[in-house]
Design a protein around this motif. Structure first.
Motif, PDB file in Angstrom:
ATOM      1  N   HIS A 337       1.044  -1.090  -0.323  1.00  0.00           N
ATOM      2  CA  HIS A 337      -0.265  -0.025  -0.175  1.00  0.00           C
ATOM      3  C   HIS A 337       0.912   1.392  -0.139  1.00  0.00           C
ATOM      4  O   HIS A 337       0.725   2.070   0.390  1.00  0.00           O
ATOM      5  CB  HIS A 337      -0.994  -0.287   1.037  1.00  0.00           C
ATOM      6  N   ARG A 338       2.169   1.354  -0.078  1.00  0.00           N
ATOM      7  CA  ARG A 338       2.987   2.413   0.173  1.00  0.00           C
ATOM      8  C   ARG A 338       4.387   2.036  -1.047  1.00  0.00           C
ATOM      9  O   ARG A 338       4.802   1.135  -0.944  1.00  0.00           O
ATOM     10  CB  ARG A 338       3.801   2.723   1.188  1.00  0.00           C
ATOM     11  N   ALA A 339       4.364   3.011  -1.373  1.00  0.00           N
ATOM     12  CA  ALA A 339       5.944   3.227  -2.146  1.00  0.00           C
ATOM     13  C   ALA A 339       7.025   3.326  -1.367  1.00  0.00           C
ATOM     14  O   ALA A 339       7.088   4.238  -0.439  1.00  0.00           O
ATOM     15  CB  ALA A 339       5.763   3.796  -3.602  1.00  0.00           C
ATOM     16  N   ALA A 340       8.028   3.274  -2.122  1.00  0.00           N
ATOM     17  CA  ALA A 340       9.067   2.885  -1.330  1.00  0.00           C
ATOM     18  C   ALA A 340      10.492   3.754  -1.936  1.00  0.00           C
ATOM     19  O   ALA A 340      10.421   3.643  -3.365  1.00  0.00           O
ATOM     20  CB  ALA A 340       9.577   1.450  -1.281  1.00  0.00           C
ATOM     21  N   ASP A 341      11.442   3.531  -1.338  1.00  0.00           N
ATOM     22  CA  ASP A 341      12.362   4.281  -2.093  1.00  0.00           C
ATOM     23  C   ASP A 341      13.979   3.476  -1.531  1.00  0.00           C
ATOM     24  O   ASP A 341      14.726   3.749  -1.051  1.00  0.00           O
ATOM     25  CB  ASP A 341      12.608   5.873  -2.102  1.00  0.00           C
ATOM     26  N   PRO A 342      14.027   2.104  -2.657  1.00  0.00           N
ATOM     27  CA  PRO A 342      14.886   1.509  -2.076  1.00  0.00           C
ATOM     28  C   PRO A 342      16.117   1.056  -2.855  1.00  0.00           C
ATOM     29  O   PRO A 342      16.577   1.758  -3.334  1.00  0.00           O
ATOM     30  CB  PRO A 342      14.735   0.066  -2.623  1.00  0.00           C
ATOM     31  N   GLY A 343      17.019   0.644  -1.544  1.00  0.00           N
ATOM     32  CA  GLY A 343      17.989   0.604  -2.059  1.00  0.00           C
ATOM     33  C   GLY A 343      18.757  -1.207  -2.499  1.00  0.00           C
ATOM     34  O   GLY A 343      18.051  -1.809  -2.668  1.00  0.00           O
ATOM     35  N   HIS A 344      19.785  -1.196  -2.523  1.00  0.00           N
ATOM     36  CA  HIS A 344      20.141  -2.228  -3.550  1.00  0.00           C
ATOM     37  C   HIS A 344      20.134  -3.725  -1.737  1.00  0.00           C
ATOM     38  O   HIS A 344      19.914  -3.002  -1.099  1.00  0.00           O
ATOM     39  CB  HIS A 344      21.726  -2.491  -4.303  1.00  0.00           C
ATOM     40  N   GLY A 345      20.448  -4.904  -2.410  1.00  0.00           N
ATOM     41  CA  GLY A 345      20.033  -5.829  -0.981  1.00  0.00           C
ATOM     42  C   GLY A 345      21.674  -5.974  -1.156  1.00  0.00           C
ATOM     43  O   GLY A 345      22.253  -5.573  -1.992  1.00  0.00           O
ATOM     44  N   ALA A 346      21.911  -7.355  -0.535  1.00  0.00           N
ATOM     45  CA  ALA A 346      22.904  -7.766  -0.489  1.00  0.00           C
ATOM     46  C   ALA A 346      22.692  -9.319  -0.021  1.00  0.00           C
ATOM     47  O   ALA A 346      22.746 -10.402   0.412  1.00  0.00           O
ATOM     48  CB  ALA A 346      23.437  -7.564   1.303  1.00  0.00           C
ATOM     49  N   PRO A 347      23.203 -10.196  -2.229  1.00  0.00           N
ATOM     50  CA  PRO A 347      22.999 -11.628  -1.807  1.00  0.00           C
ATOM     51  C   PRO A 347      24.047 -12.267  -1.255  1.00  0.00           C
ATOM     52  O   PRO A 347      25.238 -11.845  -1.373  1.00  0.00           O
ATOM     53  CB  PRO A 347      22.244 -11.758  -3.372  1.00  0.00           C
ATOM     54  N   LYS A 348      23.911 -13.959  -0.999  1.00  0.00           N
ATOM     55  CA  LYS A 348      25.228 -14.502  -0.531  1.00  0.00           C
ATOM     56  C   LYS A 348      25.684 -14.926  -1.747  1.00  0.00           C
ATOM     57  O   LYS A 348      25.735 -14.840  -2.749  1.00  0.00           O
ATOM     58  CB  LYS A 348      24.520 -15.089  -0.099  1.00  0.00           C
ATOM     59  N   PRO A 349      27.297 -14.711  -1.942  1.00  0.00           N
ATOM     60  CA  PRO A 349      28.179 -14.905  -3.185  1.00  0.00           C
ATOM     61  C   PRO A 349      27.326 -16.271  -3.708  1.00  0.00           C
ATOM     62  O   PRO A 349      26.855 -17.810  -3.155  1.00  0.00           O
ATOM     63  CB  PRO A 349      29.715 -15.361  -2.391  1.00  0.00           C
ATOM     64  N   GLY A 350      27.927 -17.256  -4.402  1.00  0.00           N
ATOM     65  CA  GLY A 350      27.432 -17.548  -4.735  1.00  0.00           C
ATOM     66  C   GLY A 350      27.221 -17.992  -6.438  1.00  0.00           C
ATOM     67  O   GLY A 350      28.172 -18.412  -6.548  1.00  0.00           O
TER      68      GLY A 350
END
Length: 534
Positions: A337-350
């Motif tokens: 119900h609400r817009a966000a201003d996201p940053g990047h995530g932190a995926p596990k290396p793989g």
């Protein structure tokens, strides 16, 4: 053969075009180019032959999106398996971070934006592996258009004038593209003997002249004359790579994109998040559907900006970005119900052209080529008709970034072909949406409309589009439902209704869908193109 899925053949959107049906089909952004591909099919060629002939013709009739100095990518269903081809070029071996010290960003025009062009190598590699007709035959329509002239189509004439105003002072541009000191107007004939002669050299040598022969020598000499780093060795060392595809289940289908350096992984990430959110409970144009799509796209683009690069330089493998657990984790960040201003995530290396073709044998091709930003760098090698891309602008100047500019390296790339398969491993759709950073966003919207909601390809191409532009900002087309625009704003989206030519902002889609023993095709009304079939 039974028809595998239901499809809605109505079209509630602006152009009200009908989808095109046939057993052999070409869909692209300029009618003369589409007919060049159709001529190959009528002559006994296959979908690969048609795609190459169309692509060659597009360098002549749509120079505002591509040229002989373009890059190219392809996904091919050969009747038994899927193949991916990355023919994007690498930076000159002499490029380094120090070369661009003091720049706020990588140059977007002139020789310092030019990396090795790869499109010609894509044509050659595709023809050698899958083609049926002689390579010289594929070039014949393009050579005819260049030598004897073609009537410039309306959208392209508009883009040509804009490109000329921006790039007219670049080396060689005016000589090639501004006859009589201006861009040709819609309906005027344009000829380029230089372009025709270069196409002949490429056709007769199966591309060798462009990378190791007379054309390569002229490109390198022009570079030297302007203090650029590109050399004969950079051209000779270029190779197109068969690279396979990345895949993401969505709506009972499987969507395929090429691995990085292209941005296709962002489309797969967004689709994976949308699947995790259970999108589709509301109609395709409902605010809930649009909101969740936008939010998933923003998260995917944040990760793309942080991690995407030449695959040999990536610090996080694509598999980590597409891991189901990671995509579910990212999806949980989305507020319904609400817009966000996201940053990047932190995926596990793989300015791009796209072609979809298919033939009665079952072969299907998704192909894209582009100079980037319209005419690209604006540099045209005198006497050759070779207009050079500006893909160097795709590099980062951030120290330590995976996409930091360096020698013999592919930049993060905007152009991407896409392909959808049924869950049983049979082919479903070749599709693409040309248009810079719009491309992965367009892929998401086409996949949602066709694969999830069963819209036919023409309706999906005609439907109004949105585009994430940064932060909470989102642009929509003027025909977007006003109530949905208001509801998006109420959820915190900073919505701009963008008027003017939609090609710039919202791209141009081409789609070919396999339905039983025939195909259903659509071509974007935002461009001059068409789907043709028999």
């Amino acid at each position: 053969m039974p028809i595998p899925s239901a499809m809605d053949f109505t079209n509630p959107y602006a152009s009200a075009r009908s989808a095109v049906l046939g057993r052999n089909v070409v869909s692209t952004s300029q009618p003369l180019a589409a007919q060049a591909g159709l001529r190959m099919l009528l002559a006994g060629g296959n979908a690969v032959d048609a795609a190459i002939a169309t692509a060659m013709a597009l360098t002549v009739v749509e120079p505002t999106g591509c040229g002989l100095g373009s890059d190219g990518f392809a996904i091919v269903w050969d009747g038994k398996e899927l193949h991916g081809l990355n023919a994007s070029g690498r930076s000159p071996a002499a490029w380094s971070a120090d070369r661009f010290a003091g720049h706020g960003a990588m140059p977007d025009k002139g020789w310092e934006a030019v990396t090795v062009p790869g499109a010609v190598s894509a044509w050659s590699a595709l023809s050698r592996r899958f083609g049926r007709l002689p390579f010289t035959a594929l070039a014949a329509p393009a050579i005819d258009y260049a030598r004897n002239g073609f009537a410039v189509s309306p959208v392209i004439a508009h883009l040509w004038a804009l490109g000329g105003a921006r790039l007219g002072e670049q080396p060689g541009f005016a000589e090639c593209f501004l006859p009589d000191g201006r861009a040709p107007r819609a309906g005027e004939l344009f000829r380029s003997e230089a372009h025709a002669s270069t196409l002949e050299a490429i056709a007769e040598s199966h591309g060798e002249a462009f990378y190791r022969g007379a054309v390569a020598q002229r490109i390198a000499a022009h570079a030297r004359a302007h203090g650029a780093a590109l050399t004969e060795d950079d051209l000779a060392n270029h190779r197109a790579d068969w690279c396979g595809t990345l895949a993401q289940p969505f709506a009972g289908s499987v969507v395929h994109e090429l691995p990085p350096n292209g941005q296709g992984i962002a489309a797969l990430m967004a689709l994976g998040m949308m699947e995790a959110l259970g999108i589709g409970n509301q109609p395709p144009d409902h605010v809930d559907t649009v909101h969740l799509s936008i939010e998933a796209m923003k998260l995917a683009l944040a990760d793309l900006h942080q991690y995407n690069a030449d695959i040999d330089a990536m610090q996080i493998p694509p598999s980590a970005l597409l891991a189901p657990a990671y995509l579910a984790e990212r999806a949980r960040l989305i507020d319904r119900h609400r817009a966000a201003d996201p940053g990047h995530g932190a995926p596990k290396p793989g300015g791009t052209v796209y072609v979809a073709t298919a033939d009665a044998s079952g072969m299907m091709v998704s192909f894209i080529q582009s100079n980037y930003m319209g005419f690209g760098s604006g540099v045209v090698v005198p006497g050759t008709g070779v207009s050079l891309q500006n893909r160097g602008h795709g590099f980062s100047l951030e120290q330590g970034h995976a996409n930091q500019v360096g020698p013999a390296k592919r930049p993060s790339h905007t152009i991407i072909p896409a392909f959808a398969m049924h869950a049983d491993g049979t082919p479903q759709m070749a599709f693409g949406v040309m248009g810079g950073p719009m491309q992965s966003q367009g892929h998401v919207q086409m996949a949602l409309r066709v694969l999830h909601y069963g819209q036919n390809p023409q309706a999906a191409a005609d439907a109004p589009r949105w585009r994430v532009t940064g932060g909470r900002k989102v642009a929509v087309e003027p025909n977007f439902d006003a109530d949905v625009v208001r509801e998006l704003a109420a959820r915190g989206h900073e919505v701009t209704v963008e008027r003017g030519n939609g090609v710039f902002a919202f791209g141009g889609a081409q789609l070919v869908y396999k339905r039983g023993d025939s195909y259903v095709a659509g071509s974007d009304p935002r461009k001059d193109g068409q789907a043709v079939a028999f």
